[in-house]
Design a protein around this motif. Structure first.
Motif, PDB file in Angstrom:
ATOM      1  N   ASN A 155     -89.577 -32.364-129.706  1.00 15.72           N
ATOM      2  CA  ASN A 155     -88.818 -31.312-129.046  1.00 15.72           C
ATOM      3  C   ASN A 155     -87.726 -31.153-129.914  1.00 15.72           C
ATOM      4  O   ASN A 155     -87.040 -30.151-130.210  1.00 15.72           O
ATOM      5  CB  ASN A 155     -89.288 -30.932-127.683  1.00 15.72           C
ATOM      6  CG  ASN A 155     -90.399 -30.870-127.099  1.00 15.72           C
ATOM      7  OD1 ASN A 155     -90.960 -30.280-127.387  1.00 15.72           O
ATOM      8  ND2 ASN A 155     -90.305 -32.041-125.831  1.00 15.72           N
ATOM      9  N   PHE A 156     -87.122 -32.159-129.769  1.00 14.82           N
ATOM     10  CA  PHE A 156     -86.109 -32.677-130.600  1.00 14.82           C
ATOM     11  C   PHE A 156     -85.594 -31.754-131.899  1.00 14.82           C
ATOM     12  O   PHE A 156     -85.225 -31.639-132.865  1.00 14.82           O
ATOM     13  CB  PHE A 156     -85.264 -33.631-130.391  1.00 14.82           C
ATOM     14  CG  PHE A 156     -83.944 -34.305-129.752  1.00 14.82           C
ATOM     15  CD1 PHE A 156     -83.371 -33.765-129.008  1.00 14.82           C
ATOM     16  CD2 PHE A 156     -85.274 -35.038-128.662  1.00 14.82           C
ATOM     17  CE1 PHE A 156     -82.555 -33.603-127.690  1.00 14.82           C
ATOM     18  CE2 PHE A 156     -84.383 -35.455-127.903  1.00 14.82           C
ATOM     19  CZ  PHE A 156     -82.863 -34.943-126.929  1.00 14.82           C
ATOM     20  N   ASN A 157     -86.790 -32.324-132.853  1.00 15.36           N
ATOM     21  CA  ASN A 157     -87.337 -31.996-133.987  1.00 15.36           C
ATOM     22  C   ASN A 157     -87.060 -30.267-134.675  1.00 15.36           C
ATOM     23  O   ASN A 157     -86.752 -29.511-135.444  1.00 15.36           O
ATOM     24  CB  ASN A 157     -88.769 -33.085-135.134  1.00 15.36           C
ATOM     25  CG  ASN A 157     -88.613 -32.651-135.960  1.00 15.36           C
ATOM     26  OD1 ASN A 157     -89.550 -31.495-136.724  1.00 15.36           O
ATOM     27  ND2 ASN A 157     -88.927 -33.168-136.603  1.00 15.36           N
ATOM     28  N   VAL A 158     -87.908 -29.910-133.661  1.00 16.65           N
ATOM     29  CA  VAL A 158     -88.423 -28.385-133.385  1.00 16.65           C
ATOM     30  C   VAL A 158     -86.559 -27.741-133.423  1.00 16.65           C
ATOM     31  O   VAL A 158     -86.707 -27.272-133.490  1.00 16.65           O
ATOM     32  CB  VAL A 158     -89.681 -28.270-132.148  1.00 16.65           C
ATOM     33  CG1 VAL A 158     -89.306 -26.760-132.270  1.00 16.65           C
ATOM     34  CG2 VAL A 158     -90.645 -28.176-132.871  1.00 16.65           C
ATOM     35  N   ALA A 159     -85.967 -28.295-132.210  1.00 16.16           N
ATOM     36  CA  ALA A 159     -84.378 -27.430-132.184  1.00 16.16           C
ATOM     37  C   ALA A 159     -83.978 -28.303-133.633  1.00 16.16           C
ATOM     38  O   ALA A 159     -82.791 -26.949-133.997  1.00 16.16           O
ATOM     39  CB  ALA A 159     -83.875 -28.636-131.157  1.00 16.16           C
ATOM     40  N   ARG A 215     -99.784 -48.456-120.613  1.00 19.78           N
ATOM     41  CA  ARG A 215     -98.702 -47.624-120.792  1.00 19.78           C
ATOM     42  C   ARG A 215     -97.988 -47.739-120.913  1.00 19.78           C
ATOM     43  O   ARG A 215     -96.594 -46.870-121.179  1.00 19.78           O
ATOM     44  CB  ARG A 215     -98.092 -48.548-118.931  1.00 19.78           C
ATOM     45  CG  ARG A 215     -98.630 -48.975-117.727  1.00 19.78           C
ATOM     46  CD  ARG A 215     -98.343 -49.323-116.405  1.00 19.78           C
ATOM     47  NE  ARG A 215     -98.771 -49.160-115.329  1.00 19.78           N
ATOM     48  CZ  ARG A 215     -98.786 -49.266-114.544  1.00 19.78           C
ATOM     49  NH1 ARG A 215     -97.409 -50.693-114.369  1.00 19.78           N
ATOM     50  NH2 ARG A 215     -99.410 -49.016-112.880  1.00 19.78           N
ATOM     51  N   LEU A 216     -97.314 -49.091-121.946  1.00 15.89           N
ATOM     52  CA  LEU A 216     -96.966 -48.724-123.416  1.00 15.89           C
ATOM     53  C   LEU A 216     -97.033 -47.887-123.730  1.00 15.89           C
ATOM     54  O   LEU A 216     -95.820 -46.574-124.331  1.00 15.89           O
ATOM     55  CB  LEU A 216     -96.264 -50.347-123.676  1.00 15.89           C
ATOM     56  CG  LEU A 216     -95.428 -50.015-124.991  1.00 15.89           C
ATOM     57  CD1 LEU A 216     -94.121 -50.049-124.515  1.00 15.89           C
ATOM     58  CD2 LEU A 216     -95.515 -52.209-125.421  1.00 15.89           C
ATOM     59  N   LEU A 217     -98.548 -47.742-124.755  1.00  8.71           N
ATOM     60  CA  LEU A 217     -98.879 -46.643-125.528  1.00  8.71           C
ATOM     61  C   LEU A 217     -98.275 -45.189-124.702  1.00  8.71           C
ATOM     62  O   LEU A 217     -97.962 -44.234-125.712  1.00  8.71           O
ATOM     63  CB  LEU A 217     -99.902 -46.721-125.784  1.00  8.71           C
ATOM     64  CG  LEU A 217    -100.722 -47.611-126.959  1.00  8.71           C
ATOM     65  CD1 LEU A 217    -102.321 -48.369-126.808  1.00  8.71           C
ATOM     66  CD2 LEU A 217     -99.243 -48.055-127.753  1.00  8.71           C
ATOM     67  N   LYS A 218     -98.125 -44.743-123.891  1.00  6.45           N
ATOM     68  CA  LYS A 218     -98.200 -43.495-122.691  1.00  6.45           C
ATOM     69  C   LYS A 218     -96.346 -43.719-122.762  1.00  6.45           C
ATOM     70  O   LYS A 218     -96.754 -42.292-123.484  1.00  6.45           O
ATOM     71  CB  LYS A 218     -98.562 -44.002-121.361  1.00  6.45           C
ATOM     72  CG  LYS A 218     -99.283 -42.776-120.833  1.00  6.45           C
ATOM     73  CD  LYS A 218     -99.330 -42.390-119.304  1.00  6.45           C
ATOM     74  CE  LYS A 218     -99.088 -40.690-118.823  1.00  6.45           C
ATOM     75  NZ  LYS A 218     -98.069 -40.146-118.669  1.00  6.45           N
ATOM     76  N   PHE A 219     -95.951 -44.726-122.640  1.00  5.98           N
ATOM     77  CA  PHE A 219     -94.976 -44.113-122.612  1.00  5.98           C
ATOM     78  C   PHE A 219     -94.040 -44.156-123.922  1.00  5.98           C
ATOM     79  O   PHE A 219     -93.568 -42.997-124.164  1.00  5.98           O
ATOM     80  CB  PHE A 219     -94.056 -45.643-122.225  1.00  5.98           C
ATOM     81  CG  PHE A 219     -91.895 -45.949-122.622  1.00  5.98           C
ATOM     82  CD1 PHE A 219     -91.742 -45.048-121.576  1.00  5.98           C
ATOM     83  CD2 PHE A 219     -91.301 -46.006-123.243  1.00  5.98           C
ATOM     84  CE1 PHE A 219     -90.320 -45.292-121.938  1.00  5.98           C
ATOM     85  CE2 PHE A 219     -90.130 -45.934-123.246  1.00  5.98           C
ATOM     86  CZ  PHE A 219     -89.734 -45.302-122.472  1.00  5.98           C
ATOM     87  N   ILE A 220     -94.442 -44.595-125.075  1.00  5.94           N
ATOM     88  CA  ILE A 220     -94.076 -44.475-126.398  1.00  5.94           C
ATOM     89  C   ILE A 220     -94.050 -42.688-127.014  1.00  5.94           C
ATOM     90  O   ILE A 220     -94.059 -42.006-127.563  1.00  5.94           O
ATOM     91  CB  ILE A 220     -94.815 -45.744-127.045  1.00  5.94           C
ATOM     92  CG1 ILE A 220     -94.108 -46.636-127.270  1.00  5.94           C
ATOM     93  CG2 ILE A 220     -94.417 -44.436-128.887  1.00  5.94           C
ATOM     94  CD1 ILE A 220     -94.711 -47.521-128.128  1.00  5.94           C
ATOM     95  N   ASN A 221     -95.694 -42.609-126.294  1.00  3.47           N
ATOM     96  CA  ASN A 221     -96.198 -40.920-126.835  1.00  3.47           C
ATOM     97  C   ASN A 221     -95.354 -40.219-125.646  1.00  3.47           C
ATOM     98  O   ASN A 221     -95.403 -38.749-126.400  1.00  3.47           O
ATOM     99  CB  ASN A 221     -97.801 -41.370-126.148  1.00  3.47           C
ATOM    100  CG  ASN A 221     -98.602 -40.031-126.586  1.00  3.47           C
ATOM    101  OD1 ASN A 221     -98.285 -39.174-127.163  1.00  3.47           O
ATOM    102  ND2 ASN A 221     -99.349 -38.907-125.436  1.00  3.47           N
ATOM    103  N   ASP A 222     -95.450 -40.507-124.812  1.00  5.89           N
ATOM    104  CA  ASP A 222     -94.025 -39.236-123.918  1.00  5.89           C
ATOM    105  C   ASP A 222     -92.671 -39.275-124.858  1.00  5.89           C
ATOM    106  O   ASP A 222     -92.192 -37.968-124.734  1.00  5.89           O
ATOM    107  CB  ASP A 222     -94.168 -39.783-122.460  1.00  5.89           C
ATOM    108  CG  ASP A 222     -95.379 -39.367-122.071  1.00  5.89           C
ATOM    109  OD1 ASP A 222     -96.437 -39.206-121.970  1.00  5.89           O
ATOM    110  OD2 ASP A 222     -94.929 -40.617-120.308  1.00  5.89           O
ATOM    111  N   LYS A 223     -92.436 -40.059-125.084  1.00  5.50           N
ATOM    112  CA  LYS A 223     -91.259 -40.444-126.478  1.00  5.50           C
ATOM    113  C   LYS A 223     -91.497 -39.542-127.304  1.00  5.50           C
ATOM    114  O   LYS A 223     -90.641 -38.680-127.958  1.00  5.50           O
ATOM    115  CB  LYS A 223     -90.237 -41.528-126.469  1.00  5.50           C
ATOM    116  CG  LYS A 223     -90.040 -42.283-124.663  1.00  5.50           C
ATOM    117  CD  LYS A 223     -89.236 -41.583-124.022  1.00  5.50           C
ATOM    118  CE  LYS A 223     -88.815 -41.815-122.982  1.00  5.50           C
ATOM    119  NZ  LYS A 223     -88.149 -41.084-121.467  1.00  5.50           N
TER     120      LYS A 223
END
Length: 105
Positions: free
Chosen positions: A67-71, A53-61
Motif C-alpha cells: 500500500n505504501f508502494n502504491v502511494a 504465525r510469523l509467516l502470516k505476520f510477514i505477509n500482513d506487513k
C-alpha cells in the motif's frame, strides 16, 4: 483558492517511498525464507504454530508495504500530471499575452 506545489519535492517523496518499500519487501522475503528453514532445526507442534504465525505476520506487513508502494507511485504520477497541466496553462497564458504591446487578447 491558490496553492503552490513543489512538484519536484512531491515526486522525490514518491520516489523515496517506492525505493524504500522495494527494499523492505526484499527484507520480508529474506525473513520468510529464514523462517521456512526453522523446521530443519526445530520440529514440534509449537514450531509449526510459530512458523505459521510469523509467516502470516510477514505477509500482513508485506501487504501494508505494498500500500505504501502504491502511494509512492501515485505521488510520482500525480506530480507529473499536475506539473504538465501547470506548464500547459502557463504556455496558453503566455500565448494569449502580447507582451511587447502590453495587450491581452
Amino acid at each position: 483558492m491558490f496553492f503552490k506545489v513543489d512538484y519536484d519535492k512531491v515526486s522525490e517523496v514518491g520516489n523515496s517511498l517506492v525505493v524504500e518499500t522495494e527494499k523492505l519487501n526484499s527484507l520480508y522475503s529474506d525473513i520468510a525464507e529464514i523462517c521456512k528453514s526453522i523446521n530443519e532445526n526445530w520440529y514440534s507442534k509449537d514450531s509449526s504454530i510459530y512458523i505459521y504465525r510469523l509467516l502470516k505476520f510477514i505477509n500482513d506487513k508485506a501487504i501494508e508495504n505494498e500500500n505504501f508502494n502504491v502511494a509512492g507511485r501515485a505521488l510520482k504520477d500525480i506530480s507529473s500530471v499536475y506539473s504538465e497541466q501547470d506548464n500547459k496553462w502557463l504556455n496558453e497564458l503566455v500565448q494569449t499575452l502580447d507582451v511587447k504591446k502590453g495587450r491581452v487578447d
